[in-house]
Enzyme design. Sequence first.
Site, short mmCIF file in Angstrom:
data_model
loop_
_atom_site.label_atom_id
_atom_site.label_comp_id
_atom_site.label_asym_id
_atom_site.label_seq_id
_atom_site.Cartn_x
_atom_site.Cartn_y
_atom_site.Cartn_z
N LYS A 95 0.85 -1.21 0.00
CA LYS A 95 0.00 0.00 0.00
C LYS A 95 0.88 1.25 0.00
O LYS A 95 0.66 2.17 -0.78
CB LYS A 95 -0.88 0.01 1.24
CG LYS A 95 -1.52 1.35 1.56
CD LYS A 95 -2.41 1.33 2.77
CE LYS A 95 -1.74 1.59 4.07
NZ LYS A 95 -1.42 3.02 4.32
N ASN A 96 1.90 1.28 0.86
CA ASN A 96 2.68 2.49 1.05
C ASN A 96 3.68 2.75 -0.06
O ASN A 96 4.40 3.75 -0.04
CB ASN A 96 3.37 2.47 2.42
CG ASN A 96 2.34 2.59 3.53
OD1 ASN A 96 1.18 2.93 3.28
ND2 ASN A 96 2.72 2.28 4.74
N ARG B 10 -5.27 10.61 4.69
CA ARG B 10 -4.35 11.69 5.05
C ARG B 10 -3.08 11.66 4.22
O ARG B 10 -2.43 12.67 4.02
CB ARG B 10 -4.04 11.68 6.52
CG ARG B 10 -3.25 10.47 6.99
CD ARG B 10 -2.63 10.79 8.28
NE ARG B 10 -1.99 12.08 8.27
CZ ARG B 10 -0.83 12.33 7.67
NH1 ARG B 10 -0.22 11.37 6.98
NH2 ARG B 10 -0.29 13.53 7.71
N CYS C 4 -5.09 11.90 12.52
CA CYS C 4 -5.71 10.58 12.42
C CYS C 4 -5.50 9.92 13.78
O CYS C 4 -5.10 10.55 14.74
CB CYS C 4 -5.06 9.77 11.31
SG CYS C 4 -3.43 9.23 11.76
N ARG D 70 -0.26 14.20 13.16
CA ARG D 70 0.30 14.00 11.80
C ARG D 70 0.67 15.35 11.18
O ARG D 70 0.07 15.79 10.20
CB ARG D 70 -0.68 13.23 10.92
CG ARG D 70 -1.12 11.89 11.46
CD ARG D 70 0.00 10.89 11.62
NE ARG D 70 0.57 10.37 10.41
CZ ARG D 70 0.10 9.31 9.75
NH1 ARG D 70 -0.99 8.71 10.17
NH2 ARG D 70 0.68 8.88 8.66
N ILE E 94 2.61 18.35 9.02
CA ILE E 94 3.25 18.32 7.70
C ILE E 94 4.28 19.44 7.57
O ILE E 94 4.61 19.89 6.46
CB ILE E 94 2.20 18.42 6.57
CG1 ILE E 94 1.34 19.69 6.72
CG2 ILE E 94 1.34 17.17 6.52
CD1 ILE E 94 0.45 19.96 5.52
N ASP E 95 4.78 19.92 8.72
CA ASP E 95 5.74 21.04 8.70
C ASP E 95 6.99 20.70 7.88
O ASP E 95 7.50 21.56 7.15
CB ASP E 95 6.13 21.42 10.13
CG ASP E 95 6.66 20.21 10.91
OD1 ASP E 95 5.99 19.16 10.89
OD2 ASP E 95 7.75 20.30 11.49
N ASP F 256 4.77 0.39 11.94
CA ASP F 256 3.52 -0.25 11.50
C ASP F 256 3.41 -1.69 11.97
O ASP F 256 2.32 -2.26 11.97
CB ASP F 256 3.41 -0.22 9.97
CG ASP F 256 3.25 1.19 9.46
OD1 ASP F 256 3.36 1.41 8.25
OD2 ASP F 256 3.04 2.10 10.29
N ARG G 164 -8.51 -0.38 4.55
CA ARG G 164 -7.58 0.58 3.95
C ARG G 164 -6.26 -0.10 3.56
O ARG G 164 -5.59 0.32 2.63
CB ARG G 164 -7.27 1.71 4.95
CG ARG G 164 -8.40 2.68 5.18
CD ARG G 164 -7.93 3.83 6.06
NE ARG G 164 -6.64 4.30 5.58
CZ ARG G 164 -5.66 4.70 6.38
NH1 ARG G 164 -5.80 4.69 7.69
NH2 ARG G 164 -4.50 5.11 5.87
C1 EPZ Z 1 4.31 6.77 6.32
O1 EPZ Z 1 3.55 7.77 6.97
C2 EPZ Z 1 3.37 5.58 6.21
N1 EPZ Z 1 2.21 5.94 5.39
C3 EPZ Z 1 2.93 5.15 7.60
O2 EPZ Z 1 2.12 3.99 7.45
C4 EPZ Z 1 4.15 4.80 8.43
O3 EPZ Z 1 3.76 4.47 9.74
C5 EPZ Z 1 5.11 6.00 8.46
O4 EPZ Z 1 5.44 6.39 7.11
C6 EPZ Z 1 6.40 5.70 9.19
O5 EPZ Z 1 7.05 4.63 8.55
C7 EPZ Z 1 2.33 5.93 4.06
O6 EPZ Z 1 3.39 5.65 3.51
C8 EPZ Z 1 1.09 6.26 3.27
P1 EPZ Z 1 6.44 10.05 8.51
P2 EPZ Z 1 4.13 9.28 7.05
O7 EPZ Z 1 6.30 11.33 7.77
O8 EPZ Z 1 4.83 9.61 5.78
C9 EPZ Z 1 6.46 13.15 12.09
C10 EPZ Z 1 0.23 2.65 7.70
O9 EPZ Z 1 -0.23 2.09 8.70
N2 EPZ Z 1 6.35 14.18 11.05
O10 EPZ Z 1 7.66 9.22 8.31
O11 EPZ Z 1 3.04 10.17 7.50
C11 EPZ Z 1 5.17 12.35 12.20
O12 EPZ Z 1 4.24 13.02 13.03
C12 EPZ Z 1 0.74 4.07 7.81
O13 EPZ Z 1 0.35 2.12 6.56
C13 EPZ Z 1 6.49 15.52 11.41
O14 EPZ Z 1 6.70 15.86 12.59
O15 EPZ Z 1 5.18 9.12 8.21
C14 EPZ Z 1 5.62 11.05 12.79
O16 EPZ Z 1 5.73 11.22 14.19
C15 EPZ Z 1 0.50 4.65 9.20
N3 EPZ Z 1 6.39 16.48 10.46
C16 EPZ Z 1 7.02 10.88 12.19
O17 EPZ Z 1 7.42 12.16 11.71
C17 EPZ Z 1 6.16 16.17 9.13
O18 EPZ Z 1 6.10 17.09 8.30
C18 EPZ Z 1 7.05 9.88 11.04
O19 EPZ Z 1 6.19 10.36 10.05
C19 EPZ Z 1 6.02 14.81 8.79
C20 EPZ Z 1 6.12 13.84 9.76
#
Ligand code: EPZ
Length: 417
Positions: free
Chosen positions: A22-23, A92, A116, A121, A123-124, A306, A398
């Site tokens: 999926k990812n 998201r 979520c 979550r 996006i900064d 995950d 999902r």
């Molecule tokens: C991806 O989410 C995956 N989703 C997530 O899988 C997975 O858990 C995650 O990566 C970590 O491996 C998809 O690929 C669609 P991150 P993502 O940005 O990109 C913080 C599932 O179950 N952060 O690596 O959102 C954030 O809050 C899903 O399949 C910021 O602070 O993960 C988190 O604490 C759930 N600012 C950490 O970084 C930002 O701008 C990791 O987030 C972005 C993220």
Amino acid sequence: MSKLIIEGKHKLSGAMNIHGAKNSALPVLAATILANGISEIHNCPQLSDVAASVRILRHLGCNVSRSENCVTVDSLGLCRSDIPDTLMREMRSSIVFLGAIAARTGEAHLTFPGGCELGTRPIDLHLSALRQLGMEILEDGGRLECSVKARMKGATIALAFPSVGATENIILASVTAEGTTSILNAAREPEIVDLCNYLNKCGARITGAGESAITIEGVDSLYGCAHSVIPDRIETVTYMAAAAITGSTLTLKSVNPQHVATVLPVFREAGCAVFPSKGEIKISAPGRLNRVHSVRTMPYPGFPTDAQAPVMAMITVADGTSVFIENIFESRYKHAGELMRLGAKIKIEGRVAVVEGVKRLSGTQVECTDLRGGAALVIAGLAADGVTEVTHIHHIDRGYEKLKENLCGIGAVVKRV
Ligand code: EPZ
């Protein structure tokens, strides 16, 4: 509202094929926007998140058709640059479309993806990186109004955290930028490598994917191509945990054992025999699992966040006490409360979860809190005495294709009503 009815205590056996990731499918589908033409995405899982991405692509004006597990996208006719709030709220990770839409059209209009079940979550990291590439982003009451004067310009971007989504957005925004972009402290997940493999087949010039430093040399345009999505490493771990908690022997096919290399030792510490081979993993579990000393979630190649919920579910019936430390998301233990309704003994202290193994779980009604938390409840239900009802399974839809059919195919007794 559908639910799963699971009759516990059935052993699993046989073999099953793991689906495409999926990812990986989600960012690759977003990337088809940049390929001025037709792309065939094979091994694409049939999931609600993938359907949501297809709806976004069609909204933008792409021509998308879907066969069994191939999604064909013709992005030549793309004529919009906005994602309506309804579609943004559905998934998201739609934020990953931002970089691709802006790179293709020079603008992008979408809303904040919203939090979520795993926390706010933020996006900064995405926004500050895209601004460094020359994108003007106006954050106005939950709306993101983005525009690019002429063309994005390559930059060197150091990420404070190796965010998967931010790394993907930077790559998508910079493949057709002017000049070269370097990402430092980039995410190293296999899904990043898969995205870059697709883009390079489309004519991009990306090196270093899978490492902490990725270099993207901007090109003028990309063309469509055919690509097959990598196997889903989290689905792989999920079915391994199902075999482990039921004391079963199971063979998983169409997998990439390398992508779960840091998870296999946890299953071995729990007493499972694990045999990875080319494209397959065979797991044979003991009658009762041993506790695992400590599981720390880390960015790839560390133990994936995950996989925390599915592994926590299986370890609830182990002999002894196990400790989890969730280092990636601020609140990713919502499933613990539901596991405790089945009789698990779990104590949460901030990022630490202490799981005291119990001899048995007793079936009851439990509610999915999120995608991987929902999978955890199904895993626990497979081993619980009696019947376990898992509600709100739209979360599971999902990320798990045909979960009920797959489980019944390997010996579980599961109904979907
Ligand atoms: C991806 O989410 C995956 N989703 C997530 O899988 C997975 O858990 C995650 O990566 C970590 O491996 C998809 O690929 C669609 P991150 P993502 O940005 O990109 C913080 C599932 O179950 N952060 O690596 O959102 C954030 O809050 C899903 O399949 C910021 O602070 O993960 C988190 O604490 C759930 N600012 C950490 O970084 C930002 O701008 C990791 O987030 C972005 C993220």
